[in-house]
Design a protein around this motif. Structure first.
Motif, mmCIF file in Angstrom:
data_model
loop_
_atom_site.group_PDB
_atom_site.id
_atom_site.type_symbol
_atom_site.label_atom_id
_atom_site.label_comp_id
_atom_site.label_asym_id
_atom_site.label_seq_id
_atom_site.Cartn_x
_atom_site.Cartn_y
_atom_site.Cartn_z
ATOM 1 N N THR A 87 0.803 -1.160 -0.140
ATOM 2 C CA THR A 87 0.047 0.095 0.037
ATOM 3 C C THR A 87 0.746 1.164 0.019
ATOM 4 O O THR A 87 2.079 1.171 0.368
ATOM 5 C CB THR A 87 -0.757 0.232 1.224
ATOM 6 N N LEU A 93 -6.181 9.041 0.966
ATOM 7 C CA LEU A 93 -6.470 7.652 0.554
ATOM 8 C C LEU A 93 -5.254 6.604 0.638
ATOM 9 O O LEU A 93 -3.974 6.962 0.580
ATOM 10 C CB LEU A 93 -6.656 7.669 -1.094
ATOM 11 N N THR A 94 -5.641 5.493 0.820
ATOM 12 C CA THR A 94 -4.693 4.480 0.707
ATOM 13 C C THR A 94 -4.597 3.740 -0.643
ATOM 14 O O THR A 94 -5.411 3.215 -0.795
ATOM 15 C CB THR A 94 -4.779 3.465 2.015
ATOM 16 N N VAL A 95 -3.533 4.071 -1.278
ATOM 17 C CA VAL A 95 -3.543 3.179 -2.709
ATOM 18 C C VAL A 95 -3.054 1.919 -2.544
ATOM 19 O O VAL A 95 -1.984 1.720 -1.671
ATOM 20 C CB VAL A 95 -2.573 4.272 -3.521
ATOM 21 N N ARG A 96 -3.470 1.001 -3.186
ATOM 22 C CA ARG A 96 -3.062 -0.552 -3.256
ATOM 23 C C ARG A 96 -2.174 -0.899 -4.376
ATOM 24 O O ARG A 96 -2.717 -0.438 -5.573
ATOM 25 C CB ARG A 96 -4.301 -1.404 -2.968
ATOM 26 N N GLU A 110 -4.579 0.323 -7.345
ATOM 27 C CA GLU A 110 -5.957 0.319 -7.137
ATOM 28 C C GLU A 110 -6.192 1.556 -6.134
ATOM 29 O O GLU A 110 -5.457 1.779 -5.237
ATOM 30 C CB GLU A 110 -6.555 -0.996 -6.689
ATOM 31 N N ASN A 111 -7.462 2.254 -6.202
ATOM 32 C CA ASN A 111 -7.887 3.213 -5.124
ATOM 33 C C ASN A 111 -7.088 4.287 -5.316
ATOM 34 O O ASN A 111 -6.569 5.101 -4.183
ATOM 35 C CB ASN A 111 -7.945 2.775 -3.733
ATOM 36 N N THR A 114 -11.263 8.093 -6.179
ATOM 37 C CA THR A 114 -12.450 7.496 -5.466
ATOM 38 C C THR A 114 -13.805 7.355 -6.735
ATOM 39 O O THR A 114 -13.388 8.155 -7.609
ATOM 40 C CB THR A 114 -13.237 8.390 -4.538
ATOM 41 N N CYS A 118 -13.751 10.092 -10.059
ATOM 42 C CA CYS A 118 -13.966 9.759 -11.400
ATOM 43 C C CYS A 118 -15.086 10.156 -12.368
ATOM 44 O O CYS A 118 -15.084 10.584 -13.370
ATOM 45 C CB CYS A 118 -14.142 8.095 -11.447
ATOM 46 N N ARG A 169 -2.756 14.403 -4.178
ATOM 47 C CA ARG A 169 -2.471 13.018 -3.855
ATOM 48 C C ARG A 169 -1.501 12.492 -4.852
ATOM 49 O O ARG A 169 -0.592 11.617 -4.475
ATOM 50 C CB ARG A 169 -3.931 12.417 -4.107
ATOM 51 N N GLY A 250 -10.984 3.838 -11.074
ATOM 52 C CA GLY A 250 -10.395 4.423 -9.805
ATOM 53 C C GLY A 250 -9.032 3.691 -9.931
ATOM 54 O O GLY A 250 -8.083 3.934 -8.910
ATOM 55 N N SER A 251 -8.489 2.593 -10.718
ATOM 56 C CA SER A 251 -7.189 2.207 -10.899
ATOM 57 C C SER A 251 -6.279 2.904 -11.894
ATOM 58 O O SER A 251 -6.708 3.677 -12.637
ATOM 59 C CB SER A 251 -7.364 0.675 -11.293
#
Ligand SMILES: O=C(O)CCC(=O)C(=O)O
Ligand SMILES: [Fe+2]
Length: 294
Positions: A87, A93-96, A110-111, A114, A118, A169, A250-251
């Protein structure tokens, strides 16, 4: 690479002979460009031949990823976007991290946005597109638009509170200053719309690159964010890596291609596959070496 058919047999053997002699791909690109080949084409074709050059019979018939990377002469450095961890924490946001490739450095995330962001970016850019169609009478309206396989709009850095928060971000995510980013570009592809394989960097041997390099320097990395789910087609493809990233709302896919020596990495050749069903909306962020614009 179907463009190979356009290269005469004489040029093909010239390329093979000179690569076998140990000439650098860059020097061969320069010779081709001096013979009126289009620089992007010369880059792609020289790289293609250099990557496919026969390896000794004792080795595997296909060069490994490491060998291919070594053949380009590009020196890989520590990635800017987090090189480890599943992550990445930004202020909100916590991006994966879903997938990582190291040479070149390509990461699927991902993420990044939001669902609401989008939708709002699509809404705002649809408005911009409508306005620009009516404001500029020379574009000819619908007839011209129908010919294009994609169309788009720009958001200036910090253009509104929504974009400012996303720009912040993305700068945190990619560990690079907001000021070094180009404004987010929105692209919309309808069925059949595509983006043929290309490099995002400005080819150093291309005369036309000078004007781009003069402001903000070379592009160093790209983040392609997906604003909607595409029912079929529209993958972002990396032909030299055999990689296809399917759009997911969102990805994003991130990749780096310029190092501190100003070298650029031809393994980041990429494109957008034709949309087969539905439509595709993306937001692209390009980062520059230096402060750009705003
Ligand atoms: O459409 C895609 O998936 C790729 C977009 C792209 O290459 C770009 O915006 O530079
Ligand atoms: Fe691109």
């Amino acid at each position: 690479m179907d463009k190979i058919a356009e290269l005469s047999p004489e040029w093909q053997s010239w390329l093979q002979d000179n690569l076998a002699r140990g000439c650098t791909p860059q020097s061969l690109v320069e010779v081709m460009v001096s013979h009126q080949f289009e620089p992007m084409f010369a880059n792609a074709i020289v790289f293609h031949f250099s990557a496919l050059r026969q390896v000794p019979a004792a080795q595997a018939s296909e060069p490994s990823a490491g060998q291919r990377a070594a053949q380009t002469g590009y020196q890989y450095e520590a990635p800017r976007l987090a090189p480890a961890g599943n992550t990445i924490q930004t202020h909100d946001l916590t991006v994966r991290v879903v997938t990582r490739i190291n040479k070149p450095y390509v990461v699927v995330l991902e993420n990044v946005l939001t669902a609401e962001e989008c939708d709002e970016m699509i809404r705002l850019s649809s408005d911009k597109l409508k306005r620009s169609m009516t404001v500029d009478p020379k574009t000819g309206g619908d007839a011209v638009i129908a010919d294009r396989t994609s169309y788009g709009a720009f958001f200036a850095i910090n253009e509104n509170p929504l974009i400012a928060n996303i720009d912040r971000r993305l700068a945190e995510l990619m560990s690079w200053p907001v000021e070094n980013g180009e404004g987010i570009q929105i692209l919309n592809y309808k069925v059949g719309g595509e983006y043929k394989p290309h490099f995002d960097y400005f080819p150093p041997s291309d005369e036309g690159s000078k004007v781009h390099l003069g402001q903000g320097g070379q592009r160093i990395s790209t983040l392609v964010m997906y604003l909607n789910d595409v029912p079929a087609g529209g993958e972002t493809i990396f032909p030299e890596l055999g990689l296809a990233v399917a759009p997911k709302k969102g990805s994003a896919v991130y990749f780096e291609y310029c190092n501190s020596l100003d070298q650029v990495d031809p393994l980041t050749l990429h494109g957008g596959n034709p949309v087969i069903e539905g439509e595709k909306w993306i937001a692209t962020k390009w980062l520059r070496q230096h402060r750009y614009g705003g």
